[in-house]
Design a protein around this motif. Sequence first.
Motif, PDB file in Angstrom:
ATOM      1  N   GLU A 123       0.826  -1.209   0.000  1.00 42.99           N
ATOM      2  CA  GLU A 123       0.000   0.000   0.000  1.00 42.99           C
ATOM      3  C   GLU A 123       0.859   1.258   0.000  1.00 42.99           C
ATOM      4  OE1 GLU A 123      -2.390  -0.624   3.423  1.00 42.99           O
ATOM      5  OE2 GLU A 123      -3.712  -2.090   2.447  1.00 42.99           O
TER       6      GLU A 123
ATOM      7  N   HIS B  74       3.625   1.570  -1.485  1.00 42.53           N
ATOM      8  CA  HIS B  74       4.204   1.708  -2.818  1.00 42.53           C
ATOM      9  C   HIS B  74       3.144   1.517  -3.902  1.00 42.53           C
ATOM     10  CE1 HIS B  74       7.649   0.790  -0.200  1.00 42.53           C
ATOM     11  NE2 HIS B  74       8.409   1.401  -1.091  1.00 42.53           N
ATOM     12  N   GLU B  75       1.907   1.742  -3.553  1.00 44.23           N
ATOM     13  CA  GLU B  75       0.785   1.430  -4.436  1.00 44.23           C
ATOM     14  C   GLU B  75       0.895   2.115  -5.793  1.00 44.23           C
ATOM     15  OE1 GLU B  75      -4.105   1.317  -4.189  1.00 44.23           O
ATOM     16  OE2 GLU B  75      -2.949   2.484  -2.743  1.00 44.23           O
ATOM     17  N   SER B  76       1.360   3.339  -5.806  1.00 46.26           N
ATOM     18  CA  SER B  76       1.409   4.083  -7.066  1.00 46.26           C
ATOM     19  C   SER B  76       2.397   3.483  -8.057  1.00 46.26           C
ATOM     20  CB  SER B  76       1.770   5.547  -6.795  1.00 46.26           C
ATOM     21  OG  SER B  76       3.044   5.633  -6.162  1.00 46.26           O
ATOM     22  N   ASP B  77       3.354   2.702  -7.563  1.00 44.51           N
ATOM     23  CA  ASP B  77       4.377   2.109  -8.436  1.00 44.51           C
ATOM     24  C   ASP B  77       4.114   0.641  -8.759  1.00 44.51           C
ATOM     25  OD1 ASP B  77       5.946   4.471  -8.485  1.00 44.51           O
ATOM     26  OD2 ASP B  77       6.764   3.970  -6.511  1.00 44.51           O
TER      27      ASP B  77
ATOM     28  N   CYS C 277       1.826  -2.788 -10.046  1.00 44.31           N
ATOM     29  CA  CYS C 277       0.863  -3.123 -11.096  1.00 44.31           C
ATOM     30  C   CYS C 277      -0.529  -3.308 -10.493  1.00 44.31           C
ATOM     31  CB  CYS C 277       1.298  -4.390 -11.830  1.00 44.31           C
ATOM     32  SG  CYS C 277       1.105  -5.915 -10.870  1.00 44.31           S
ATOM     33  N   PRO C 278      -1.589  -3.207 -11.308  1.00 45.99           N
ATOM     34  CA  PRO C 278      -2.956  -3.354 -10.775  1.00 45.99           C
ATOM     35  C   PRO C 278      -3.179  -4.667 -10.023  1.00 45.99           C
ATOM     36  CG  PRO C 278      -3.014  -2.481 -13.008  1.00 45.99           C
ATOM     37  CD  PRO C 278      -1.589  -2.864 -12.739  1.00 45.99           C
TER      38      PRO C 278
ATOM     39  N   LYS D 282      -1.756  -4.461  -6.541  1.00 42.85           N
ATOM     40  CA  LYS D 282      -2.595  -3.600  -5.699  1.00 42.85           C
ATOM     41  C   LYS D 282      -3.754  -4.398  -5.109  1.00 42.85           C
ATOM     42  CE  LYS D 282      -1.523   0.567  -8.378  1.00 42.85           C
ATOM     43  NZ  LYS D 282      -2.063   1.597  -9.299  1.00 42.85           N
TER      44      LYS D 282
ATOM     45  N   CYS E  65       7.615  -4.515 -10.315  1.00 45.00           N
ATOM     46  CA  CYS E  65       7.074  -4.981  -9.031  1.00 45.00           C
ATOM     47  C   CYS E  65       8.095  -5.848  -8.299  1.00 45.00           C
ATOM     48  CB  CYS E  65       5.772  -5.746  -9.242  1.00 45.00           C
ATOM     49  SG  CYS E  65       4.366  -4.718  -9.722  1.00 45.00           S
TER      50      CYS E  65
END
Length: 444
Positions: A204, A206-209, A211-212, A215, A233
């Motif tokens: 969470e 590093h969520e912006s970096d 992959c979907p 997440k 990732c």
Amino acid sequence: MMDLHKPKGTEDLFGKSMRAWTNMQRIAAKIFGRYGFDLIETPTMEQVDVFTHGIGTSTDVVRKEMFRVFSGANLMRALEEGSDEGLKAAQRLALRPEGTAGFARAAIENTFVPQGGAPCKMYYAGPMFRGEDVQKGRLREFHQIGVEVLGAEEPALDAEVIIMLMQFFGELGLTKNDMVLKLNSMGDASCRPRYRDKVAAFIEAHESDMCPECKKRADTNPLRAFDCKNPHCREIMQDAPLISGMLCDECAAHYAAVKCYLDEANIAYVEDPTLVRGLDYYGRTVFEVEATSGVGAQSAIGGGGRYDGLMELVGGKPTPGIGFAVGFERIMLSLDAIGIDLAGPAPSCIYVAKTNESLRDEVFNLCLALRKEGFRTEADYQNRSLKSQFKQADKLNAIACLVLGEDEVASHTVTVRNMQTHEQTSVAVKDVADYLKSVQQGTH
């Protein structure tokens, strides 16, 4: 004219590939038999609930890759209703994506481990099915050999199972330089939840970096992010918390004992704290064997671990377990890369030839007699010339060709042509079986 092809991600097993698969099963039976394992065959399809409860709904295997099975009537009903939820549990079926969950169902249904009973040891071999992207070493119908043990949680058992796996690979022809054994402990129900929470928090953060898919894993199965195929990732996860410093005292002691037993047996391994395996039921000891050449990106040729909580998930009593599975197709890539022919030579035979079609009955009877004596026997069924029959005998890998002509029939003999030396000998029909055995042994 119909243009029919095998489904994408499947292969026809015949000739060399079938001989290799058969030999792999034979070697498995020999090695696993020394450790007290018996063969089991479970259905290729099970109720969907066997896999959703056993493997876990958060895994890619269940969410994306499981092939569903419907009868025509049930498929029409599901389509009409827009869902299969109206079907009974027994009507909701899937092809098995792995072997352990089905084995656990069989163990419960058939009481493999009665109260106070000895551990149950079984192994299986057969096809598995996953709707994956097809690539080298990754098929939609693939073949596995697996072992399962229920009823004991001693670390010595973990070590024995791993040692047996490495002996199996060695018997196939792989050396220590051809593979790497990776080892880890995933903890248990008392220490893994805290670790999962830490990994989820890391994802969470590093969520912006990420992959979907990763997440989503933060909520469903955060440890699977260690196995993400996205290179970015994987780079991020190198800084994620590791479980090695978070094991409870019991798990740490269990893991230390497993390593001690492996050290005593001179089994080399590499500790990999990011090794999590792909299915939800694993806990404590997990292991994986990677090939060093030939397999490409899909380097794992086998692996497994302990699943002490699985039996409860599929409706049984608490029963500790451990097992592994190896992939036939991936192992073959590795063996081919180092020049090992697991298939071996094509089977040899005895070929019965005739000088003219009028001797068909005599050839027929001689073939039956030879097969009764245990010889793999072939003959001409297309009225070929004698020269063509010799050529066919060569193609069929015949070690000897028996020639029947009118003179041979009259004298109750056959002319035996050694296909290696091309020498010909007249032999009485009553003695031909003994003579052919000497040819097989190389004494004639």
